[in-house]
Write an enzyme that holds these catalytic residues in place. Sequence first.
Site, PDB file in Angstrom:
ATOM      1  N   ASP A 234       0.965  -1.201  -0.199  1.00 55.73           N
ATOM      2  CA  ASP A 234       0.064  -0.055  -0.105  1.00 55.73           C
ATOM      3  C   ASP A 234       0.831   1.199   0.201  1.00 55.73           C
ATOM      4  OD1 ASP A 234      -2.417   1.497   0.325  1.00 55.73           O
ATOM      5  OD2 ASP A 234      -1.826   1.781   2.508  1.00 55.73           O
ATOM      6  N   ASP A 420      -1.836  -0.742   5.827  1.00 56.88           N
ATOM      7  CA  ASP A 420      -2.215  -0.342   7.303  1.00 56.88           C
ATOM      8  C   ASP A 420      -3.593   0.340   7.267  1.00 56.88           C
ATOM      9  OD1 ASP A 420      -1.825   2.016   5.531  1.00 56.88           O
ATOM     10  OD2 ASP A 420      -1.622   3.318   7.067  1.00 56.88           O
ATOM     11  N   ASP A 424      -7.175  -2.137   3.508  1.00 57.63           N
ATOM     12  CA  ASP A 424      -6.282  -3.208   3.143  1.00 57.63           C
ATOM     13  C   ASP A 424      -6.801  -4.614   3.936  1.00 57.63           C
ATOM     14  OD1 ASP A 424      -4.586  -1.568   1.874  1.00 57.63           O
ATOM     15  OD2 ASP A 424      -3.930  -0.772   3.544  1.00 57.63           O
TER      16      ASP A 424
END
Length: 474
Positions: A234, A420, A424
């Site tokens: 990410d 995080d 996700d």
Amino acid sequence: FDSVVMFIFFLLLGRYAVLVARQKAGRLHSALARALPTQVRRLTDSGSELVSLVELAVGDRVQAATGETIAADGTVLRGQAQVDESLLSGESLPCRRNPGETVMAGSLIRDGQIEFRIDRLGQSTTLSGIVRLLDQARQFRPRLARLADRIAGVFVSVVLSAAAVAGLIWWQIDASQALSVALAVLVVSCPCALALGTPVALASATRGLARLGILIHRPDALEALPKLTHLVFDKTGTLTESRPVLVETRTAKGVDEDSARRLAGRLERVSRHPLSLAFSRFDDGGSVNDARAIAASGVRGTIDGVDYRLGKSAFIAEKIGQSVTEPGPGQWLALADDRRVLAWFHLDLPLREGARKLVDQLQAGGKILWLASGDRHANVEAMARSLGIEHFRAQLSPQDKLELMRQLQSAGHRVAMIGDGINDAPVLAGADVSMALADGADIARTQADLVVTGSSLDRLASALALAPRVRRVI
């Protein structure tokens, strides 16, 4: 007798593992519950009232202001606000929401006040949809995991067959020894070394990683780490910091940079927009009169008798009466008085400490890296180019990220996810190995196999370097 007792012990141990998994699922739902407010302000014909979430219904009008979390998916009726959807969509900066636009449950209002109509509640919201994706990802078994299950079944069949064959052979040689030989084969073939030695090695590695700042939720992830072929990152909050910083100041002729930054620090004192955090260290505590934050535009105030504005180019152009052009790509804010632009400030989300080292280490080890983010394409592409990551995708929903993960797994790759945010969580749950940062969302930490404490990614690099040693010991 001792063999039977040992088998019962391992059976109970397996049931205990199931119990622990259920407890983790309970913590997951608690984390999701904390993502929503306990009470909201519902507007009625006679005024307003505070009600709990269970009292809301589709069609109700709800008011939310700065610092409050949106309780349900809906459509903005009045007002405007900067809404932080980073944990849901991955967008690094708050989005401006005007009348007619939609808002999502679980997002946070950074600046402004809105009145919105509830369109979806409970299980129909985007947040609940993410939970369903998470459950689906948990049920999805990667190809190699299914292969391991089949091998385990074959192993039991081979052991039972070997014991039966040994018993039949000895029945022909010496019938009095046949039963003892068959039992001996069953006892000797019991995988005691695997059952007892492996947990000891993993426990030792777990303690060692804890000293490095890596917390392990699923110890067998250590054995899977050396087999990884692809890693999906990410962007916002993972490879970058979540707090913006001032990276460049350009001033007009005759304007001192330090003075411009101090003026900006005073003006941004009244703002709760995330970008204001970049100026907090420049605030010298001086007085500001009539200071006011304008949603989605900037801030204004009077300092030493001079009216100043700090914000977007359109907001500044309105002040000085002429068009204003930003000096370059990226996020720029302008400081102006009544006559001209005094300074331009370039803001950015800096790379997280250790990010570049981690990327270089992984690529040197032959790993294929992906950058998958819900942020805008320009931001994601710039990040990928700066780190040398060849594969990237932008503006991905949680479903898109999960599909990307499954495509890679279906091609036979072993995939790790590092993230995080709430968005996700499904892909973390579906990855062969998942890693989350301790300062991210609760739900992301719940679903991760490894949790990295602190703000540096150097610790994650240490974990990836240690994993092959653990495998060799096992």
